[in-house]
Every structure is written in structure tokens, then in C-alpha cells.
Write a protein that holds these residues in place. Structure first.
Motif, PDB file in Angstrom:
ATOM      1  N   HIS A 115       0.846  -1.194   0.000  1.00  0.00           N
ATOM      2  CA  HIS A 115       0.000   0.000   0.000  1.00  0.00           C
ATOM      3  C   HIS A 115       0.880   1.242   0.000  1.00  0.00           C
ATOM      4  O   HIS A 115       1.891   1.304   0.708  1.00  0.00           O
ATOM      5  CB  HIS A 115      -0.917   0.006   1.217  1.00  0.00           C
ATOM      6  N   ARG A 116       0.465   2.233  -0.782  1.00  0.00           N
ATOM      7  CA  ARG A 116       1.200   3.494  -0.834  1.00  0.00           C
ATOM      8  C   ARG A 116       0.303   4.689  -0.540  1.00  0.00           C
ATOM      9  O   ARG A 116       0.802   5.771  -0.247  1.00  0.00           O
ATOM     10  CB  ARG A 116       1.854   3.655  -2.216  1.00  0.00           C
ATOM     11  N   ARG A 117      -0.977   4.515  -0.639  1.00  0.00           N
ATOM     12  CA  ARG A 117      -1.933   5.567  -0.288  1.00  0.00           C
ATOM     13  C   ARG A 117      -2.547   5.174   1.054  1.00  0.00           C
ATOM     14  O   ARG A 117      -3.588   4.511   1.123  1.00  0.00           O
ATOM     15  CB  ARG A 117      -3.005   5.704  -1.369  1.00  0.00           C
ATOM     16  N   LEU A 139     -12.889   8.438   0.095  1.00  0.00           N
ATOM     17  CA  LEU A 139     -13.145   7.593  -1.073  1.00  0.00           C
ATOM     18  C   LEU A 139     -13.348   8.429  -2.333  1.00  0.00           C
ATOM     19  O   LEU A 139     -13.156   7.942  -3.456  1.00  0.00           O
ATOM     20  CB  LEU A 139     -14.366   6.709  -0.835  1.00  0.00           C
ATOM     21  N   ARG A 142      -9.017  11.393  -5.650  1.00  0.00           N
ATOM     22  CA  ARG A 142      -8.467  10.760  -6.844  1.00  0.00           C
ATOM     23  C   ARG A 142      -6.954  10.939  -6.854  1.00  0.00           C
ATOM     24  O   ARG A 142      -6.470  12.041  -7.080  1.00  0.00           O
ATOM     25  CB  ARG A 142      -9.101  11.346  -8.107  1.00  0.00           C
ATOM     26  N   PRO A 143      -6.207   9.847  -6.560  1.00  0.00           N
ATOM     27  CA  PRO A 143      -6.716   8.515  -6.247  1.00  0.00           C
ATOM     28  C   PRO A 143      -7.124   8.402  -4.774  1.00  0.00           C
ATOM     29  O   PRO A 143      -6.602   9.144  -3.936  1.00  0.00           O
ATOM     30  CB  PRO A 143      -5.519   7.618  -6.541  1.00  0.00           C
ATOM     31  N   PRO A 151      -7.531   6.434  -0.998  1.00  0.00           N
ATOM     32  CA  PRO A 151      -6.597   5.592  -0.233  1.00  0.00           C
ATOM     33  C   PRO A 151      -6.846   4.114  -0.505  1.00  0.00           C
ATOM     34  O   PRO A 151      -7.967   3.714  -0.841  1.00  0.00           O
ATOM     35  CB  PRO A 151      -6.929   5.943   1.224  1.00  0.00           C
ATOM     36  N   THR A 152      -5.809   3.325  -0.372  1.00  0.00           N
ATOM     37  CA  THR A 152      -5.962   1.869  -0.480  1.00  0.00           C
ATOM     38  C   THR A 152      -5.910   1.206   0.887  1.00  0.00           C
ATOM     39  O   THR A 152      -6.186   0.007   1.010  1.00  0.00           O
ATOM     40  CB  THR A 152      -4.849   1.270  -1.367  1.00  0.00           C
ATOM     41  N   ALA A 153      -5.560   1.986   1.925  1.00  0.00           N
ATOM     42  CA  ALA A 153      -5.485   1.465   3.291  1.00  0.00           C
ATOM     43  C   ALA A 153      -5.813   2.594   4.260  1.00  0.00           C
ATOM     44  O   ALA A 153      -5.406   3.735   4.039  1.00  0.00           O
ATOM     45  CB  ALA A 153      -4.096   0.904   3.585  1.00  0.00           C
ATOM     46  N   LEU A 165     -18.011  -1.389  -1.602  1.00  0.00           N
ATOM     47  CA  LEU A 165     -16.652  -1.882  -1.388  1.00  0.00           C
ATOM     48  C   LEU A 165     -16.615  -2.832  -0.198  1.00  0.00           C
ATOM     49  O   LEU A 165     -17.402  -2.706   0.746  1.00  0.00           O
ATOM     50  CB  LEU A 165     -15.688  -0.719  -1.151  1.00  0.00           C
ATOM     51  N   ASP A 223     -11.232  -4.659  -0.984  1.00  0.00           N
ATOM     52  CA  ASP A 223     -11.055  -3.486  -1.843  1.00  0.00           C
ATOM     53  C   ASP A 223     -10.192  -2.417  -1.178  1.00  0.00           C
ATOM     54  O   ASP A 223      -9.453  -1.713  -1.856  1.00  0.00           O
ATOM     55  CB  ASP A 223     -12.424  -2.896  -2.202  1.00  0.00           C
ATOM     56  N   ILE A 224     -10.333  -2.288   0.133  1.00  0.00           N
ATOM     57  CA  ILE A 224      -9.520  -1.353   0.908  1.00  0.00           C
ATOM     58  C   ILE A 224      -9.133  -2.023   2.228  1.00  0.00           C
ATOM     59  O   ILE A 224      -9.988  -2.598   2.913  1.00  0.00           O
ATOM     60  CB  ILE A 224     -10.283  -0.036   1.193  1.00  0.00           C
TER      61      ILE A 224
END
Length: 336
Positions: free
Chosen positions: A181-183, A237, A240-241, A243-245, A266, A271-272
Motif C-alpha cells: 500500500h502506498r496511499r 473515497l 483521486r486517487p 486511499p488503499t489502506a 466496497l 477493496d480497501i
């Protein structure tokens, strides 16, 4: 039964009975034993108010607690468990506990000052400590024994018992990074409590160490009840983009985050990635199971009480100026 009736029953003067009950040295051991056994047999209990006036002590500890929004909806398992630990130690040492609540719209310093003026307690436990906390300054100036549940930058010599938030953040970020994860977003309490400053500083440092930029849009610091965490998650949510975590620090904040994700179609953990703060009863019911931490809450309450009593009794092993950090154990779920 009052002390006069006890004295009459024993055939002693009220002065002798009073001195015996108070452990005075001018009463023989035999008489003291007779008085104590007689008092126990007849169900006599000394008048606490009178004793307090004479000794200028109440043998009472006051715990000043905030009333948080989720407390009304989910109860407050954190503070209830803390109080259980505090009460257990105080009972064993012959102290009473009173709990004083302050609402978020109140100034806790005003609440403390009002009750201090009434002389209701010999020692104090402060929760929800601020980065600069005038309550600490006030109690220190009055040489009043106290401990804090939470650290503070306020100067002085006092005992603070807190969670090891820095190690917690290190664990969270390391797990997210290991999953590529980076976001990475953080939802935490507002600046009114000191632990939020500790958490945010460590979060920024961990991102920097991993070579990731800090994005202010991925950080929320404010009220962290379930409803607010749901709205904050929805707002994130929309980025853009996105978060992924997400790490959600609110006691029951993950309940709101799960609800927000489901409303967006989601799935938490799929998904997250989601990591919560603590496995409360509400969070334990979440599906998929929430990845979070286990906190020895009752033990922390016992530690608070033992350190405060050591100050009040002037015991040499009090450690009254120490900062004590409690570690949190990782609880593996399916959300992150």
C-alpha cells in the motif's frame, strides 16, 4: 449505632473507644482489640465525614472523565474497564472512588477547579490529557497527588501512564507497506488530546522513512465517533486517487468506516485494507473480522491506582515522576 452506644456497651468512655479505633498509642493492645472486636460484632462503622474533618483527609480518589459521543451509543468499554481496575486496587487499600464527568462543550479545567475547591478527594486521576494541560499545572501548584491517563508536554514532575502509540503506528504502517500500500490514510482524534499529536507525528515519520510523501488529504484529525468516521471515509473515497489502506483510531470508528465502504459497494479487507484501534465489543462484531490491537485496559486501571496511592501514602517506591507505556498486542483479522 454511634460511638456513644458502642462505648456504653463496652463499659468504656467514648474517648477511650475513639482513641482505640484511631490506633492511638495511649490505649493498651488488649483494650484496642476489645474495642475493634466489639465494633465488628455490633456492626459499628465510624462516621467518615467526621474522620475526614479531623484528619483533613477523605480517603477518596476522584477520576475526571470526558463524556464522548460514542459512549451513549456503544457504552464506553475502555473507561469502564479502566474504572474496574482502579476500583479493585482502591477497595483493597481502603479508598473510595468517585467519577466526575465533563461534557465536550465544558472546560475540564473549570470542572476540576470547582471540585478542588470542595475538597472532595485526596488524589486525582486525569484522562484525555492535552498537549498543554492546565489541569496538570493546577494540581502541581497545589501539591495535590495525581496521575494522568495519557502523556502531556506540560512541565512538571508527575506520573503519566499511557499506551505505546508510537509502536502501534510502526506496526500499522509496516503491515500496510508489506502489503504494497502506498496511499495510506489516518483517521484520529482531534488536537485537544495529546495522543493525537503523538500518532500524527509518528505517522508522518513512518511515511518519510518509507520514502512516501505526506498527503494532508489522507489525514483526518477531529471527532472520531462512528458517525464522523463514516463521513470522513466517504470523503476520502472521493479522492483521486483514493486511499488503499486506512487506519481508524476511534474506539468504534471502524464501525463507521465499514458502513461507509459497504455503502460505496466496497468490501473491507478486499477493496480497501482497514486496521482499527482496539477490539471493542462493537468492533468484534464486524465482518470480515477487524485487524486491530488488544489493550490490557483493566491492568492499566490497576497501574493508575497503585501509582496514585503510592503518592498519597508517600511510599518510597512510587515512581511518581515516571512515564509508563503499555504495549498493545496485534490481533490479526481479515480487514488488513
Amino acid at each position: 449505632m454511634d460511638i456513644r452506644k458502642l462505648a456504653a456497651h463496652l463499659g468504656l468512655s467514648t474517648g477511650t473507644v475513639s482513641r482505640a479505633l484511631n490506633g492511638r498509642k495511649d490505649v493498651s493492645a488488649a483494650t484496642r482489640t476489645r474495642v475493634i472486636e466489639g465494633a465488628r460484632a455490633l456492626g459499628y462503622a465510624p462516621n467518615q465525614a467526621g474522620q475526614s474533618l479531623r484528619a483533613k483527609r477523605t480517603r477518596t480518589v476522584a477520576f475526571l472523565l470526558p463524556v464522548l459521543p460514542d459512549s451513549m451509543t456503544y457504552g464506553d468499554p475502555f473507561f469502564l474497564s479502566i474504572l474496574d481496575g482502579v476500583q479493585a486496587v482502591l477497595d483493597a487499600e481502603g479508598f473510595e472512588l468517585i467519577v466526575l464527568l465533563w461534557r465536550i462543550e465544558q472546560n475540564p479545567l473549570d470542572v476540576l477547579r470547582r471540585h478542588l475547591g470542595r475538597g472532595i478527594a485526596d488524589g486525582w486521576i486525569l484522562a484525555a490529557t492535552g498537549r498543554e494541560d492546565p489541569r496538570i499545572t493546577l494540581l502541581s501548584a497545589q501539591a495535590m497527588p495525581f496521575v494522568t491517563l495519557g502523556r502531556s508536554d506540560t512541565r512538571g514532575q508527575y506520573c503519566s501512564i499511557d499506551l505505546d502509540f508510537e509502536s502501534m503506528i510502526d506496526t500499522v504502517i509496516a503491515r500496510f507497506l508489506a502489503a504494497h500500500h502506498r496511499r495510506i490514510a489516518l483517521i484520529t482524534a482531534g488536537p485537544g488530546v495529546n495522543f493525537s499529536h503523538l500518532v500524527i507525528a509518528r505517522y508522518k515519520a513512518a511515511l518519510k522513512s518509507a520514502g512516501l510523501p505526506f498527503d494532508p488529504d489522507l489525514l483526518y484529525s477531529g471527532p472520531d465517533d462512528a458517525a464522523r468516521c463514516a463521513q470522513v471515509t466517504t470523503d476520502m473515497l472521493a479522492l483521486r486517487p483514493p486511499p488503499t489502506a486506512i487506519f481508524v483510531m476511534g474506539e468504534n470508528g471502524a464501525v463507521g468506516t465499514y458502513a461507509s465502504l459497504r455503502s460505496a459497494g466496497l468490501e473491507p479487507g478486499k477493496d480497501i485494507a482497514i486496521i482499527g484501534f482496539r477490539l471493542t465489543a462493537a468492533c468484534a462484531a464486524l465482518q470480515p473480522a477487524l485487524s486491530c490491537f488488544s489493550v490490557p485496559v483493566r491492568d492499566i486501571g490497576e497501574d493508575l491506582a497503585r501509582n496514585l496511592i503510592a503518592q498519597m501514602e508517600q511510599r518510597t517506591d512510587s515512581g511518581a515522576t515516571a512515564v509508563r507505556l503499555w504495549t498493545m498486542a496485534w490481533v490479526q483479522g481479515q480487514s488488513g
